[in-house]
Write a protein that holds these residues in place. Sequence first.
Motif, PDB file in Angstrom:
ATOM      1  N   LEU A 107       0.817  -1.215   0.000  1.00 47.73           N
ATOM      2  CA  LEU A 107       0.000   0.000   0.000  1.00 47.73           C
ATOM      3  C   LEU A 107       0.853   1.268   0.000  1.00 47.73           C
ATOM      4  O   LEU A 107       0.457   2.280  -0.587  1.00 47.73           O
ATOM      5  CB  LEU A 107      -0.955  -0.002   1.189  1.00 47.73           C
ATOM      6  N   SER A 108       2.033   1.230   0.640  1.00 48.15           N
ATOM      7  CA  SER A 108       2.898   2.411   0.625  1.00 48.15           C
ATOM      8  C   SER A 108       3.429   2.687  -0.775  1.00 48.15           C
ATOM      9  O   SER A 108       3.635   3.846  -1.147  1.00 48.15           O
ATOM     10  CB  SER A 108       4.046   2.270   1.624  1.00 48.15           C
ATOM     11  N   ALA A 109       3.643   1.640  -1.545  1.00 47.99           N
ATOM     12  CA  ALA A 109       4.080   1.826  -2.934  1.00 47.99           C
ATOM     13  C   ALA A 109       2.942   2.399  -3.786  1.00 47.99           C
ATOM     14  O   ALA A 109       3.163   3.293  -4.612  1.00 47.99           O
ATOM     15  CB  ALA A 109       4.565   0.502  -3.519  1.00 47.99           C
ATOM     16  N   ILE A 110       1.724   1.921  -3.537  1.00 48.16           N
ATOM     17  CA  ILE A 110       0.583   2.374  -4.334  1.00 48.16           C
ATOM     18  C   ILE A 110       0.161   3.793  -3.969  1.00 48.16           C
ATOM     19  O   ILE A 110       0.015   4.652  -4.835  1.00 48.16           O
ATOM     20  CB  ILE A 110      -0.612   1.408  -4.161  1.00 48.16           C
ATOM     21  N   GLU A 114       6.124   5.218  -2.504  1.00 47.12           N
ATOM     22  CA  GLU A 114       7.428   4.812  -1.981  1.00 47.12           C
ATOM     23  C   GLU A 114       8.012   3.754  -2.902  1.00 47.12           C
ATOM     24  O   GLU A 114       7.284   2.934  -3.466  1.00 47.12           O
ATOM     25  CB  GLU A 114       7.276   4.271  -0.556  1.00 47.12           C
ATOM     26  N   ALA A 115       9.321   3.791  -3.044  1.00 49.94           N
ATOM     27  CA  ALA A 115       9.992   2.850  -3.941  1.00 49.94           C
ATOM     28  C   ALA A 115       9.827   1.417  -3.434  1.00 49.94           C
ATOM     29  O   ALA A 115      10.016   1.138  -2.253  1.00 49.94           O
ATOM     30  CB  ALA A 115      11.470   3.195  -4.033  1.00 49.94           C
ATOM     31  N   LEU A 116       9.467   0.532  -4.341  1.00 52.14           N
ATOM     32  CA  LEU A 116       9.363  -0.887  -4.027  1.00 52.14           C
ATOM     33  C   LEU A 116      10.578  -1.567  -4.659  1.00 52.14           C
ATOM     34  O   LEU A 116      10.590  -1.892  -5.837  1.00 52.14           O
ATOM     35  CB  LEU A 116       8.060  -1.481  -4.570  1.00 52.14           C
ATOM     36  N   THR A 117      11.614  -1.728  -3.861  1.00 52.82           N
ATOM     37  CA  THR A 117      12.850  -2.331  -4.349  1.00 52.82           C
ATOM     38  C   THR A 117      12.700  -3.851  -4.363  1.00 52.82           C
ATOM     39  O   THR A 117      11.782  -4.408  -3.754  1.00 52.82           O
ATOM     40  CB  THR A 117      14.031  -1.950  -3.438  1.00 52.82           C
TER      41      THR A 117
END
Length: 137
Positions: A107-110, A114-117
Amino acid sequence: MWWIYALLSAAFAALTAIFAKIGVADVPSNLATGIRTIIILLVAWGIVLARGEYKGVTLTRHTLIFLVLSGLATGFSWIFYFKALQIGKVSQVAPVDKLSVALTIILSAIFLQEALTWKTAIGALLIISGTLVLIIK
């Protein structure tokens, strides 16, 4: 320094599960949640008042809306958590509850971009996998 607070949070969350399981043994789970909420309210406001953190703060409508939404989400989380603890094993309920970590990463990426590494994605998948191992019979 953030990781020290995060480790302390994890340690107290573990204690929360153990204490809550014992506490809900003889009372309705919603009553137990209500009692817990009163204690949290008193502790949180005690800290705010003792540190004077209420002085000179302007709360915008945007801030209030999201703090209310966060409070509602927390409340529902606690209600369902206590009910799950009342009828399930702590060793199964707590790991499923911690799926929130993987969901938060997604959810933080969506929503927060925030970058999803790869490292973060693999960590989230490991959390999900570990939870499945613990709950599948």
